[in-house]
Design an enzyme around this catalytic site. Structure first.
Site, PDB file in Angstrom:
ATOM      1  N   ASN A 205       0.810  -1.223   0.000  1.00 40.68           N
ATOM      2  CA  ASN A 205       0.000   0.000   0.000  1.00 40.68           C
ATOM      3  C   ASN A 205       0.841   1.271   0.000  1.00 40.68           C
ATOM      4  O   ASN A 205       0.583   2.201  -0.765  1.00 40.68           O
ATOM      5  CB  ASN A 205      -0.958   0.014   1.200  1.00 40.68           C
ATOM      6  CG  ASN A 205      -1.963  -1.126   1.124  1.00 40.68           C
ATOM      7  OD1 ASN A 205      -2.002  -1.856   0.143  1.00 40.68           O
ATOM      8  ND2 ASN A 205      -2.761  -1.287   2.178  1.00 40.68           N
TER       9      ASN A 205
ATOM     10  N   HIS B 130     -18.341  34.230 -31.353  1.00 39.05           N
ATOM     11  CA  HIS B 130     -19.512  33.426 -31.767  1.00 39.05           C
ATOM     12  C   HIS B 130     -19.277  32.798 -33.139  1.00 39.05           C
ATOM     13  O   HIS B 130     -20.207  32.528 -33.881  1.00 39.05           O
ATOM     14  CB  HIS B 130     -20.798  34.262 -31.787  1.00 39.05           C
ATOM     15  CG  HIS B 130     -21.013  35.035 -30.529  1.00 39.05           C
ATOM     16  ND1 HIS B 130     -21.725  34.566 -29.449  1.00 39.05           N
ATOM     17  CD2 HIS B 130     -20.554  36.254 -30.164  1.00 39.05           C
ATOM     18  CE1 HIS B 130     -21.713  35.455 -28.489  1.00 39.05           C
ATOM     19  NE2 HIS B 130     -20.998  36.491 -28.886  1.00 39.05           N
TER      20      HIS B 130
ATOM     21  N   SER C   1      -7.384   9.346 -48.843  1.00 33.63           N
ATOM     22  CA  SER C   1      -8.581   8.508 -48.759  1.00 33.63           C
ATOM     23  C   SER C   1      -8.383   7.290 -49.649  1.00 33.63           C
ATOM     24  O   SER C   1      -7.755   7.381 -50.700  1.00 33.63           O
ATOM     25  CB  SER C   1      -9.800   9.310 -49.222  1.00 33.63           C
ATOM     26  OG  SER C   1     -10.798   8.436 -49.694  1.00 33.63           O
TER      27      SER C   1
ATOM     28  N   LYS D  42      -8.482  13.455 -52.068  1.00 35.62           N
ATOM     29  CA  LYS D  42      -8.587  13.850 -50.666  1.00 35.62           C
ATOM     30  C   LYS D  42      -7.247  14.019 -49.951  1.00 35.62           C
ATOM     31  O   LYS D  42      -6.304  13.277 -50.172  1.00 35.62           O
ATOM     32  CB  LYS D  42      -9.403  12.799 -49.883  1.00 35.62           C
ATOM     33  CG  LYS D  42     -10.883  12.886 -50.101  1.00 35.62           C
ATOM     34  CD  LYS D  42     -11.515  14.148 -49.535  1.00 35.62           C
ATOM     35  CE  LYS D  42     -11.673  14.116 -48.063  1.00 35.62           C
ATOM     36  NZ  LYS D  42     -12.902  13.570 -47.586  1.00 35.62           N
TER      37      LYS D  42
ATOM     38  N   ASN E 187      -6.635  14.589 -45.908  1.00 30.42           N
ATOM     39  CA  ASN E 187      -7.422  14.726 -44.686  1.00 30.42           C
ATOM     40  C   ASN E 187      -6.589  15.179 -43.484  1.00 30.42           C
ATOM     41  O   ASN E 187      -5.447  14.756 -43.334  1.00 30.42           O
ATOM     42  CB  ASN E 187      -8.092  13.394 -44.350  1.00 30.42           C
ATOM     43  CG  ASN E 187      -9.132  13.019 -45.388  1.00 30.42           C
ATOM     44  OD1 ASN E 187      -9.786  13.896 -45.954  1.00 30.42           O
ATOM     45  ND2 ASN E 187      -9.270  11.734 -45.661  1.00 30.42           N
TER      46      ASN E 187
ATOM     47  N   GLU F 227      -7.881  15.604 -36.316  1.00 30.13           N
ATOM     48  CA  GLU F 227      -9.086  14.858 -35.923  1.00 30.13           C
ATOM     49  C   GLU F 227      -8.790  13.867 -34.796  1.00 30.13           C
ATOM     50  O   GLU F 227      -9.584  13.709 -33.868  1.00 30.13           O
ATOM     51  CB  GLU F 227      -9.662  14.121 -37.128  1.00 30.13           C
ATOM     52  CG  GLU F 227     -10.254  15.054 -38.167  1.00 30.13           C
ATOM     53  CD  GLU F 227     -10.526  14.318 -39.470  1.00 30.13           C
ATOM     54  OE1 GLU F 227     -11.524  13.596 -39.536  1.00 30.13           O
ATOM     55  OE2 GLU F 227      -9.725  14.446 -40.407  1.00 30.13           O
TER      56      GLU F 227
ATOM     57  N   TYR G 204      -6.716   2.263   2.656  1.00 33.16           N
ATOM     58  CA  TYR G 204      -6.549   1.660   1.333  1.00 33.16           C
ATOM     59  C   TYR G 204      -7.719   0.744   0.985  1.00 33.16           C
ATOM     60  O   TYR G 204      -8.196  -0.021   1.805  1.00 33.16           O
ATOM     61  CB  TYR G 204      -5.235   0.845   1.273  1.00 33.16           C
ATOM     62  CG  TYR G 204      -5.041   0.168  -0.069  1.00 33.16           C
ATOM     63  CD1 TYR G 204      -4.461   0.856  -1.130  1.00 33.16           C
ATOM     64  CD2 TYR G 204      -5.486  -1.133  -0.297  1.00 33.16           C
ATOM     65  CE1 TYR G 204      -4.315   0.269  -2.376  1.00 33.16           C
ATOM     66  CE2 TYR G 204      -5.335  -1.734  -1.542  1.00 33.16           C
ATOM     67  CZ  TYR G 204      -4.759  -1.033  -2.579  1.00 33.16           C
ATOM     68  OH  TYR G 204      -4.620  -1.616  -3.815  1.00 33.16           O
TER      69      TYR G 204
HETATM   70  N1  ARG Z   1      -1.830  -3.509  -7.108  1.00 33.97           N
HETATM   71  C1  ARG Z   1      -2.195  -2.769  -5.956  1.00 33.97           C
HETATM   72  C2  ARG Z   1      -2.595  -1.346  -6.329  1.00 33.97           C
HETATM   73  O1  ARG Z   1      -2.315  -0.949  -7.409  1.00 33.97           O
HETATM   74  C3  ARG Z   1      -1.048  -2.736  -5.011  1.00 33.97           C
HETATM   75  C4  ARG Z   1      -1.469  -2.686  -3.590  1.00 33.97           C
HETATM   76  C5  ARG Z   1      -2.101  -3.948  -3.222  1.00 33.97           C
HETATM   77  N2  ARG Z   1      -2.421  -3.935  -1.845  1.00 33.97           N
HETATM   78  C6  ARG Z   1      -3.194  -4.854  -1.319  1.00 33.97           C
HETATM   79  N3  ARG Z   1      -3.440  -4.757  -0.079  1.00 33.97           N
HETATM   80  N4  ARG Z   1      -3.717  -5.824  -2.031  1.00 33.97           N
HETATM   81  O2  ARG Z   1      -3.178  -0.614  -5.582  1.00 33.97           O
END
Ligand code: ARG
Length: 465
Positions: free
Chosen positions: A114, A160, A281, A287, A289, A294, A321
């Site tokens: 995390n 406009h 084209s 053409k 383009n 685009e 998380y």
């Molecule tokens: N792949 C996860 C993400 O992108 C990484 C963290 C995963 N953490 C967990 N507790 N499973 O967030």
């Protein structure tokens, strides 16, 4: 899964269901973070060493292996396998293959995926922002050079989408440069907020191992560790903000793209696109383009979708998380990939575009675009603006009814419309005279365009990557 690189087998007795493994897997998109993950791990082992969990010799051995792993990742010699759930597990597998499970298994202490992923996405985006800035700067430079080339060339200015007042092509081109400059500023501002390190936050509550997160933050070149471990692991505002800036860049390109598409039509005939930056084209041989313009407009729609998707993912997440956060990466990667495709093609198209300045000049006075000049001339003769507006309106209506341009109305007809409309009014009935008179700040007169050009050039020379 548990024989593979899984980082969490212990409390489970059965295998993960295949569909669940497939759903959880992020390796196919987070592998691009590999070198940043290795940088994070190299920083983390420094923190583990200074807290006494690794000896100097162990740290040195691990660092050597990580440098080698980094090379193998870059060369493709070490690659993720489908059994790897994510970039973190794949790289732990790689490290353990090199130094053994005993030493390799120590590295994960005091960190969680995390805080790891929250840090990686920051250092990845910080790194990517350099290339993005460089590409935007290149486009701004092309616009500035074009503005210099076309410093004195008039064109119809519109509001406009109707003819409004004549302006200089240089002024119009620079009007596309300034929003891009502000986007460069936005990236610089964003960098300040992005440069804090979530490492050390662990899963959400911090670590009990007395690791110094400042060691990691310094080693990664970041400003400082984040103040709150819950915030550090669960917020993605920095990702959303980067996605927003990328989206604004796309929107700015798209606005210009729309004009280029219109300018390249037979009806407008303002510009001719270079062969290398347009397409043909398969059925219509004649053409040519404006596909680059685009696709710029089209990809901008997709980029806006990426941003709104990301914001929607974040909107109802309770702390801390949640696995939803894994969905932050693909949108912002897609924004970057799209911009990296668009910017070189778009800049090339703009740089090689040929302007039909004669046509633009001919049209500059069409649509009674000099009417404001007449009204302002009357104001200079002490006529109150309200009355001046009225008189000029009558003049336009008269000219229109006779299918005349304003300068084709005779002195006698002028006088019949108002006694204030003396023959001297003809001074302002030219495109050059009109443009020359707009000397107010930010106006289209040549000296004001030169002012902004030098301001722009100065800013560009001060901008660092
Ligand atoms: N792949 C996860 C993400 O992108 C990484 C963290 C995963 N953490 C967990 N507790 N499973 O967030």
């Amino acid at each position: 899964m548990n024989e593979s690189s899984s980082l969490w087998g212990g409390r489970f007795s059965g295998e993960t269901n295949d569909a669940v493994a497939a759903l959880s897997r992020s390796i196919h998109f987070d592998w691009r973070l590999a070198k940043y993950d290795i940088a994070g791990t190299r920083a983390h082992i420094l923190a583990l060493t200074s807290a006494g969990y690794l000896t100097e010799a162990e740290q040195a051995k691990l660092d050597k292996a990580l440098i080698e792993l980094d090379k193998r990742v870059a060369s493709g010699m070490f690659a993720a396998k489908p059994i790897d759930e994510d970039v973190h597990s794949a790289l732990e597998r790689g490290l353990i293959e090199m130094v053994g499970a005993e030493l390799g298994g120590k590295v994960r202490a005091g960190r969680s995926r995390n805080d790891q992923i929250a840090t990686l996405i920051r250092i990845y985006l910080l790194d990517q922002s350099k290339q993005l800035k460089a590409q935007v700067i290149e486009l701004i430079e092309v616009l500035a050079t074009l503005a210099e080339t076309h410093l004195n060339d008039p064109m119809p200015g519109r509001t406009h989408f109707q003819h409004a007042q004549p302006v200089l092509l240089s002024h119009h081109l620079l009007a596309h440069a300034w929003p891009l400059v502000r986007n460069l500023n936005r990236i610089d501002d964003w960098k300040v907020r992005a440069s804090f390190s979530p490492y050390g936050a662990g899963a959400l509550a911090g670590t009990s191992l007395a690791l110094d997160p400042a060691v990691v933050s310094t080693a990664l070149g970041l400003t400082a560790p984040m103040a709150n471990s819950i915030d550090a692991t669960s917020s993605r505002d920095v990702v959303a903000e980067f996605a927003f800036i990328g989206t604004l860049i796309a929107i700015d390109l798209s606005r210009f793209a729309e004009e280029i598409i219109i300018w390249a039509t037979a009806e407008f005939n303002y510009v001719k696109l270079a062969d290398a930056f347009s397409t043909g084209s398969s059925i219509m041989p004649q053409k040519k383009n404006p596909d680059v313009a685009e696709l710029t407009r089209g990809k901008t729609g997709r980029i806006i979708g990426d941003l709104t998707g990301l914001l929607a993912t974040l909107k109802a997440l309770p702390l801390a998380y949640n696995r939803d956060l894994q969905e932050d990466k693909e949108p912002v990667f897609d924004i970057l990939d799209s911009l990296n495709l668009l910017l070189p093609a778009f800049t090339g198209m703009v740089a090689t575009m040929e302007f039909n300045t004669q046509r633009m000049e001919e049209l500059a006075s069409a649509g009674y675009s000099l009417a404001t000049d007449v009204a302002e001339w009357l104001v200079k003769q002490n006529v109150p603006f309200r009355e001046a507006h009225e008189i000029t309106g009558k003049l336009v209506s008269f000219a229109e009814s006779k299918s005349l341009d304003l300068n084709e109305v005779s002195d006698l007809e002028f006088a019949a419309i108002s006694k204030y409309l003396t023959p001297e009014v003809r001074e302002v009935l030219s495109v050059t005279g009109s443009i020359k008179s707009r000397t107010g700040a930010g106006g289209t007169a040549v000296p004001r365009v030169l002012d902004q050009l030098s301001a722009l050039r100065k800013l560009l020379s001060q901008t660092n990557g």
